[in-house]
Scaffold this motif. Structure first.
Motif, PDB file in Angstrom:
ATOM      1  N   GLU A   1       0.847  -0.841  -0.183  1.00 39.49           N
ATOM      2  CA  GLU A   1       0.291  -0.049   0.086  1.00 39.49           C
ATOM      3  C   GLU A   1       1.292   1.248   0.139  1.00 39.49           C
ATOM      4  N   ILE A   2       1.776   1.791   0.646  1.00 41.86           N
ATOM      5  CA  ILE A   2       2.957   2.522   0.672  1.00 41.86           C
ATOM      6  C   ILE A   2       3.610   2.745  -0.722  1.00 41.86           C
ATOM      7  N   TYR A   3       3.722   1.394  -1.694  1.00 42.58           N
ATOM      8  CA  TYR A   3       3.853   1.852  -2.804  1.00 42.58           C
ATOM      9  C   TYR A   3       2.985   2.342  -3.633  1.00 42.58           C
ATOM     10  N   LYS A   4       2.194   2.134  -3.622  1.00 44.30           N
ATOM     11  CA  LYS A   4       0.992   2.491  -4.514  1.00 44.30           C
ATOM     12  C   LYS A   4       1.065   3.600  -4.394  1.00 44.30           C
ATOM     13  N   ARG A   5       1.003   4.308  -2.938  1.00 44.57           N
ATOM     14  CA  ARG A   5       0.694   5.645  -2.666  1.00 44.57           C
ATOM     15  C   ARG A   5       2.160   6.964  -2.923  1.00 44.57           C
ATOM     16  N   ARG A   6       2.535   5.666  -2.740  1.00 42.34           N
ATOM     17  CA  ARG A   6       4.478   6.569  -3.099  1.00 42.34           C
ATOM     18  C   ARG A   6       4.819   6.204  -3.744  1.00 42.34           C
ATOM     19  N   SER A   7       4.800   6.757  -5.293  1.00 47.18           N
ATOM     20  CA  SER A   7       5.432   5.435  -6.865  1.00 47.18           C
ATOM     21  C   SER A   7       7.423   6.072  -6.672  1.00 47.18           C
ATOM     22  N   ASP A   8       7.501   7.451  -5.850  1.00 45.21           N
ATOM     23  CA  ASP A   8       9.259   8.026  -5.391  1.00 45.21           C
ATOM     24  C   ASP A   8      10.068   6.608  -4.326  1.00 45.21           C
ATOM     25  N   ILE A   9       9.087   6.343  -3.464  1.00 40.09           N
ATOM     26  CA  ILE A   9       9.649   4.590  -2.973  1.00 40.09           C
ATOM     27  C   ILE A   9      10.450   3.735  -3.639  1.00 40.09           C
ATOM     28  N   GLY A  10      11.303   3.604  -2.939  1.00 39.93           N
ATOM     29  CA  GLY A  10      12.524   2.476  -3.531  1.00 39.93           C
ATOM     30  C   GLY A  10      12.599   1.722  -2.506  1.00 39.93           C
ATOM     31  N   ALA A  11      12.072   1.829  -1.595  1.00 36.28           N
ATOM     32  CA  ALA A  11      12.651   0.229   0.092  1.00 36.28           C
ATOM     33  C   ALA A  11      12.026   1.377   0.531  1.00 36.28           C
ATOM     34  N   ILE A  12      11.435  -0.175   1.324  1.00 39.94           N
ATOM     35  CA  ILE A  12      10.515  -0.262   3.101  1.00 39.94           C
ATOM     36  C   ILE A  12      11.428  -0.727   4.053  1.00 39.94           C
ATOM     37  N   LEU A  13      11.857  -0.245   5.170  1.00 44.33           N
ATOM     38  CA  LEU A  13      11.973  -0.828   6.498  1.00 44.33           C
ATOM     39  C   LEU A  13      10.868  -0.785   7.821  1.00 44.33           C
ATOM     40  N   HIS A  14      10.882  -1.860   8.081  1.00 46.77           N
ATOM     41  CA  HIS A  14      10.050  -1.887   9.019  1.00 46.77           C
ATOM     42  C   HIS A  14      10.507  -2.996  10.457  1.00 46.77           C
ATOM     43  N   SER A  15      11.186  -2.112  11.324  1.00 40.30           N
ATOM     44  CA  SER A  15      11.202  -2.980  12.872  1.00 40.30           C
ATOM     45  C   SER A  15      11.472  -2.395  13.989  1.00 40.30           C
TER      46      SER A  15
END
Length: 217
Positions: A78-92
């Protein structure tokens, strides 16, 4: 080089630098406009292998891999869908960040150079059980106007254009939370940089190109 190698190295770095622990957390990287690569469920962050990743279609939900994708896959997609600029996500759930997430203590962004840049846009969501549609919806909604989302009593999700920038964002967050907690326990009053100086730094210092938010709902 295997396409999972950057994420393998990121997981190792996170564990070595106390930005993750055990099987807590999940990381992903955008492969193209349609697909992402995400850690499989229950993987140990410091000992990832190419088999520990699942290729996932952001829009159709189809996955390709031998393992089940992370339960937080809906949040990532869902984050990638909303933000076309995002290339990586870290959840920690780093220790000091999670301690702050379990309190009412605010995260200060006017402490030093890196916090002014990397912590400019921080949002918060209430507690929802991990892997639930409610958590995915809450975090993805806040991703429209933030690059860091603090999940109350849970941890944090950070995202950026590149994996290295996302790591720097997470490490800066943990550093700031550690400073806030240690200063408070030692009775030290932190001195914040004035708002006008912060604006000047973000707009004129040429430290890094300011990541302005253009994805507001």
């Amino acid at each position: 080089m295997d396409k999972a190698q950057p994420l393998i190295e990121a997981g190792r770095y996170m564990l070595s630098n106390h930005l993750a622990w055990g099987t807590s957390g999940n990381i992903s990287m955008r492969l193209d406009t349609e697909n992402m690569l995400i850690t499989a469920s229950g993987t140990f962050m410091g000992n990832l292998s190419p088999e520990d990743f699942v290729e996932y279609d952001i829009h159709s939900g189809e996955n390709r891999g031998f393992k089940k994708p992370s339960k937080e896959t809906p949040m990532h997609s869902e984050i990638y869908k909303r933000r076309s600029d995002i290339g990586a996500i870290l959840h920690s759930s780093p220790f000091y960040t999670t301690l702050i997430a379990c309190s009412k203590e605010p995260i200060l962004s006017n402490l030093f150079i890196e916090t002014m840049y990397y912590l400019e846009y921080v949002a918060y969501v209430d507690y929802f059980h991990p892997g639930t549609p409610e958590l995915a919806e809450a975090v993805s909604k806040q991703s429209s106007n933030a690059n860091i989302v603090i999940m109350r009593n849970h941890g944090a999700t950070v995202f950026d254009d590149t994996l290295n920038d996302a790591l720097m964002r997470l490490e800066t967050l943990e550093m700031a939370c550690r400073m806030i907690i240690m200063a408070k326990s030692a009775g030290i009053e932190l001195s914040e940089i004035p708002a006008h100086v912060r604006r000047s730094f973000l707009e004129e210092s040429r430290y890094k190109t300011r990541k302005k938010m253009n994805y507001l709902d």
